[in-house]
Design a protein around this motif. Sequence first.
Motif, PDB file in Angstrom:
ATOM      1  N   VAL A 249       0.875  -1.174   0.000  1.00  0.00           N
ATOM      2  CA  VAL A 249       0.000   0.000   0.000  1.00  0.00           C
ATOM      3  C   VAL A 249       0.910   1.220   0.000  1.00  0.00           C
ATOM      4  O   VAL A 249       1.681   1.415   0.940  1.00  0.00           O
ATOM      5  N   LYS A 250       0.836   2.047  -1.023  1.00  0.00           N
ATOM      6  CA  LYS A 250       1.725   3.196  -1.153  1.00  0.00           C
ATOM      7  C   LYS A 250       1.213   4.391  -0.344  1.00  0.00           C
ATOM      8  O   LYS A 250       0.019   4.564  -0.144  1.00  0.00           O
ATOM      9  N   GLY A 251       2.167   5.205   0.118  1.00  0.00           N
ATOM     10  CA  GLY A 251       1.840   6.504   0.697  1.00  0.00           C
ATOM     11  C   GLY A 251       1.185   6.485   2.055  1.00  0.00           C
ATOM     12  O   GLY A 251       0.379   7.363   2.377  1.00  0.00           O
ATOM     13  N   LEU A 252       1.520   5.517   2.905  1.00  0.00           N
ATOM     14  CA  LEU A 252       0.917   5.449   4.237  1.00  0.00           C
ATOM     15  C   LEU A 252       1.633   6.409   5.183  1.00  0.00           C
ATOM     16  O   LEU A 252       2.863   6.475   5.211  1.00  0.00           O
ATOM     17  N   THR A 253       0.859   7.124   5.983  1.00  0.00           N
ATOM     18  CA  THR A 253       1.442   8.098   6.916  1.00  0.00           C
ATOM     19  C   THR A 253       1.013   7.863   8.357  1.00  0.00           C
ATOM     20  O   THR A 253       1.480   8.574   9.248  1.00  0.00           O
ATOM     21  N   TRP A 254       0.141   6.907   8.597  1.00  0.00           N
ATOM     22  CA  TRP A 254      -0.429   6.744   9.936  1.00  0.00           C
ATOM     23  C   TRP A 254      -1.051   5.375  10.044  1.00  0.00           C
ATOM     24  O   TRP A 254      -1.515   4.817   9.038  1.00  0.00           O
ATOM     25  N   GLY A 255      -1.045   4.769  11.220  1.00  0.00           N
ATOM     26  CA  GLY A 255      -1.662   3.464  11.352  1.00  0.00           C
ATOM     27  C   GLY A 255      -1.880   3.076  12.795  1.00  0.00           C
ATOM     28  O   GLY A 255      -1.158   3.521  13.690  1.00  0.00           O
ATOM     29  N   ARG A 256      -2.882   2.221  13.023  1.00  0.00           N
ATOM     30  CA  ARG A 256      -3.154   1.678  14.352  1.00  0.00           C
ATOM     31  C   ARG A 256      -4.129   0.519  14.214  1.00  0.00           C
ATOM     32  O   ARG A 256      -4.676   0.264  13.128  1.00  0.00           O
ATOM     33  N   THR A 257      -4.377  -0.191  15.325  1.00  0.00           N
ATOM     34  CA  THR A 257      -5.332  -1.283  15.329  1.00  0.00           C
ATOM     35  C   THR A 257      -6.472  -0.956  16.287  1.00  0.00           C
ATOM     36  O   THR A 257      -6.248  -0.383  17.363  1.00  0.00           O
ATOM     37  N   ILE A 258      -7.687  -1.321  15.892  1.00  0.00           N
ATOM     38  CA  ILE A 258      -8.869  -1.212  16.738  1.00  0.00           C
ATOM     39  C   ILE A 258      -9.634  -2.516  16.605  1.00  0.00           C
ATOM     40  O   ILE A 258     -10.167  -2.830  15.534  1.00  0.00           O
ATOM     41  N   GLY A 259      -9.657  -3.306  17.672  1.00  0.00           N
ATOM     42  CA  GLY A 259     -10.336  -4.586  17.608  1.00  0.00           C
ATOM     43  C   GLY A 259      -9.717  -5.466  16.534  1.00  0.00           C
ATOM     44  O   GLY A 259      -8.521  -5.748  16.536  1.00  0.00           O
ATOM     45  N   ASP A 260     -10.525  -5.903  15.574  1.00  0.00           N
ATOM     46  CA  ASP A 260     -10.059  -6.766  14.489  1.00  0.00           C
ATOM     47  C   ASP A 260      -9.714  -5.986  13.235  1.00  0.00           C
ATOM     48  O   ASP A 260      -9.622  -6.562  12.149  1.00  0.00           O
ATOM     49  N   VAL A 262      -7.192  -3.146  11.120  1.00  0.00           N
ATOM     50  CA  VAL A 262      -5.991  -2.327  10.945  1.00  0.00           C
ATOM     51  C   VAL A 262      -6.429  -1.079  10.194  1.00  0.00           C
ATOM     52  O   VAL A 262      -6.992  -1.169   9.100  1.00  0.00           O
ATOM     53  N   LEU A 263      -6.215   0.086  10.787  1.00  0.00           N
ATOM     54  CA  LEU A 263      -6.581   1.349  10.162  1.00  0.00           C
ATOM     55  C   LEU A 263      -5.318   2.079   9.734  1.00  0.00           C
ATOM     56  O   LEU A 263      -4.388   2.232  10.526  1.00  0.00           O
ATOM     57  N   VAL A 264      -5.274   2.513   8.475  1.00  0.00           N
ATOM     58  CA  VAL A 264      -4.134   3.265   7.964  1.00  0.00           C
ATOM     59  C   VAL A 264      -4.663   4.478   7.210  1.00  0.00           C
ATOM     60  O   VAL A 264      -5.812   4.517   6.765  1.00  0.00           O
ATOM     61  N   ARG A 265      -3.796   5.484   7.092  1.00  0.00           N
ATOM     62  CA  ARG A 265      -4.158   6.680   6.347  1.00  0.00           C
ATOM     63  C   ARG A 265      -3.325   6.743   5.078  1.00  0.00           C
ATOM     64  O   ARG A 265      -2.100   6.567   5.108  1.00  0.00           O
ATOM     65  N   GLN A 266      -3.999   7.006   3.977  1.00  0.00           N
ATOM     66  CA  GLN A 266      -3.358   7.149   2.678  1.00  0.00           C
ATOM     67  C   GLN A 266      -3.880   8.446   2.051  1.00  0.00           C
ATOM     68  O   GLN A 266      -4.998   8.504   1.559  1.00  0.00           O
ATOM     69  N   GLY A 267      -3.050   9.487   2.114  1.00  0.00           N
ATOM     70  CA  GLY A 267      -3.513  10.786   1.640  1.00  0.00           C
ATOM     71  C   GLY A 267      -4.693  11.274   2.450  1.00  0.00           C
ATOM     72  O   GLY A 267      -4.608  11.403   3.670  1.00  0.00           O
ATOM     73  N   ASP A 268      -5.829  11.515   1.790  1.00  0.00           N
ATOM     74  CA  ASP A 268      -7.012  11.980   2.495  1.00  0.00           C
ATOM     75  C   ASP A 268      -8.020  10.853   2.700  1.00  0.00           C
ATOM     76  O   ASP A 268      -9.210  11.102   2.916  1.00  0.00           O
ATOM     77  N   ARG A 269      -7.559   9.580   2.643  1.00  0.00           N
ATOM     78  CA  ARG A 269      -8.444   8.437   2.827  1.00  0.00           C
ATOM     79  C   ARG A 269      -8.029   7.616   4.033  1.00  0.00           C
ATOM     80  O   ARG A 269      -6.843   7.514   4.372  1.00  0.00           O
ATOM     81  N   MET A 270      -9.018   7.036   4.719  1.00  0.00           N
ATOM     82  CA  MET A 270      -8.781   6.062   5.771  1.00  0.00           C
ATOM     83  C   MET A 270      -9.110   4.686   5.213  1.00  0.00           C
ATOM     84  O   MET A 270     -10.198   4.467   4.683  1.00  0.00           O
ATOM     85  N   LEU A 271      -8.154   3.758   5.320  1.00  0.00           N
ATOM     86  CA  LEU A 271      -8.329   2.413   4.802  1.00  0.00           C
ATOM     87  C   LEU A 271      -8.392   1.430   5.961  1.00  0.00           C
ATOM     88  O   LEU A 271      -7.615   1.528   6.911  1.00  0.00           O
ATOM     89  N   ALA A 272      -9.312   0.485   5.885  1.00  0.00           N
ATOM     90  CA  ALA A 272      -9.475  -0.517   6.942  1.00  0.00           C
ATOM     91  C   ALA A 272      -9.200  -1.902   6.363  1.00  0.00           C
ATOM     92  O   ALA A 272      -9.699  -2.259   5.287  1.00  0.00           O
ATOM     93  N   TYR A 273      -8.398  -2.700   7.112  1.00  0.00           N
ATOM     94  CA  TYR A 273      -8.055  -4.058   6.701  1.00  0.00           C
ATOM     95  C   TYR A 273      -8.330  -5.016   7.862  1.00  0.00           C
ATOM     96  O   TYR A 273      -8.305  -4.620   9.039  1.00  0.00           O
ATOM     97  N   ASP A 274      -8.570  -6.267   7.526  1.00  0.00           N
ATOM     98  CA  ASP A 274      -8.725  -7.302   8.539  1.00  0.00           C
ATOM     99  C   ASP A 274      -7.385  -7.520   9.234  1.00  0.00           C
ATOM    100  O   ASP A 274      -6.359  -7.716   8.574  1.00  0.00           O
ATOM    101  N   ALA A 275      -7.386  -7.490  10.569  1.00  0.00           N
ATOM    102  CA  ALA A 275      -6.129  -7.584  11.319  1.00  0.00           C
ATOM    103  C   ALA A 275      -5.498  -8.970  11.247  1.00  0.00           C
ATOM    104  O   ALA A 275      -4.312  -9.118  11.577  1.00  0.00           O
ATOM    105  N   HIS A 276      -6.232  -9.987  10.811  1.00  0.00           N
ATOM    106  CA  HIS A 276      -5.696 -11.345  10.751  1.00  0.00           C
ATOM    107  C   HIS A 276      -5.258 -11.733   9.335  1.00  0.00           C
ATOM    108  O   HIS A 276      -4.327 -12.527   9.173  1.00  0.00           O
ATOM    109  N   THR A 277      -5.932 -11.177   8.323  1.00  0.00           N
ATOM    110  CA  THR A 277      -5.643 -11.579   6.942  1.00  0.00           C
ATOM    111  C   THR A 277      -5.133 -10.433   6.073  1.00  0.00           C
ATOM    112  O   THR A 277      -4.634 -10.681   4.971  1.00  0.00           O
ATOM    113  N   LEU A 278      -5.290  -9.182   6.543  1.00  0.00           N
ATOM    114  CA  LEU A 278      -4.974  -7.965   5.793  1.00  0.00           C
ATOM    115  C   LEU A 278      -5.844  -7.806   4.544  1.00  0.00           C
ATOM    116  O   LEU A 278      -5.501  -7.054   3.633  1.00  0.00           O
TER     117      LEU A 278
END
Length: 430
Positions: A249-260, A262-278
């Motif tokens: 995933v290009k251009g990530l500037t921020w990230g953390r986990t909440i429950g299951d 993975v939240l990351v920031r890409q430019g002006d978007r927030m992207l959510a992924y499964d913490a077990h499978t991505l």
Amino acid sequence: MAVIELDLDAPPEPPAELPAHRYRWAALAAVAALLLTLGGAAPAVSVLWRPLGTIPLDGQGWWTVAGDRVYTLNDAEVQAWRVSATSLARDWAVTLPGAQATADARIYIGGRLIVTGDALVAQTSDFTASVLDPESGRLRWRSPSPVEQVMHGVGLSRRTTFRPGTEYDQDSGDPGELYVSDDGIPHIEPPMRTDLRGTDLNTGRELWNLRAAGSVFTTSAGGVVLMIASDRIALIDPRTGAIRQERPVKGLTWGRTIGDLVLVRQGDRMLAYDAHTLEPRWQAPGGLPDDDADVGYCENLVCRPTDDGMEVLDEATGAVRWRAAPKASLRGSGDDVLESDTLTQTPWRLLDRRTGELRTSLAHWQTVVQGDGMILSRWEAGAGSRVFAVARNGAVQPLGRADPGSQDCRGNEPIVSCRNGNGIDFFAYR
């Protein structure tokens, strides 16, 4: 809670008269109560709030509570104490070798104690880390660089490489973002690359080394290491360094986990992924940038800061569930959400986690204790003490009082610890 103001101008009702024979029984009851008191009946002691004692620690010292142990770090001395709902007693004390403060221009963020199941990591001002046996205090080994996290007996540390000539001139006072290296040297540009290393905490043996472009952020996700770099996210086996899952995933500037998630920031978007499978879950507008001075924090919730206040998102879809007030920070605990002032951290209200509706007002409370649960406190001038309560299940339950000088309080259920002028006071609550 509604407050009903009674008619204070109305004359009081005359007391109802008791028949004469009723006075005899009231007098006998009073005499019996007096005899119980004079006869040595145990004084009433609050089972909700119990003072345990004080651990000496100066203003620069550090402490942490882990299970039934309290560990303190004061200059080069580490102490261990046992704490329970009824007692506080010292276990051991050791002096670390060579832990002297640095006198150079490096940025030191303060002492730190990290506790895992079978290791205690003491980070000192010489930028080294001492790994101790938590039961005996025996020194196992020393790391020449900080150990930032621990996971399953493995310590995580990093080595950053910056472009030459990017060191920040601290005498200039120039504004702008700074990027601090693993040994505390500030730079005006992010690192070119980061080497993430896993080390066996028992022996000090390096287990693995992974290289990533730019800066990296790491945390735990389902028992493995989650690494968020500028160009990818990866799940790493903490013992072997093997990459279990990886997603570019290009251009990530921020990230953390909440429950299951993975939240990351890409430019002006927030992207959510499964913490077990991505695997991707959802995308949503990112809201205000993280370096905005008015952006509040959001803990244990999926949130998006906007000009109108914090928006709480549905973890499954990313849709907006409800909105908090402007200048608000949010902290979730069970079915409750604590809403507080971003600037002063003064608690405002207790909200319903699902709907954001008001559960109870916290207008008369001043601070929230750091750590587990939601412990509230306030200074009562008339009583000359600090008063504590716990907010849970949509209500506030009073606990007890502490010394008026109590500050920097922390809650590790069922223990509250507060710094005072002489050390750290400890209290048990339920």
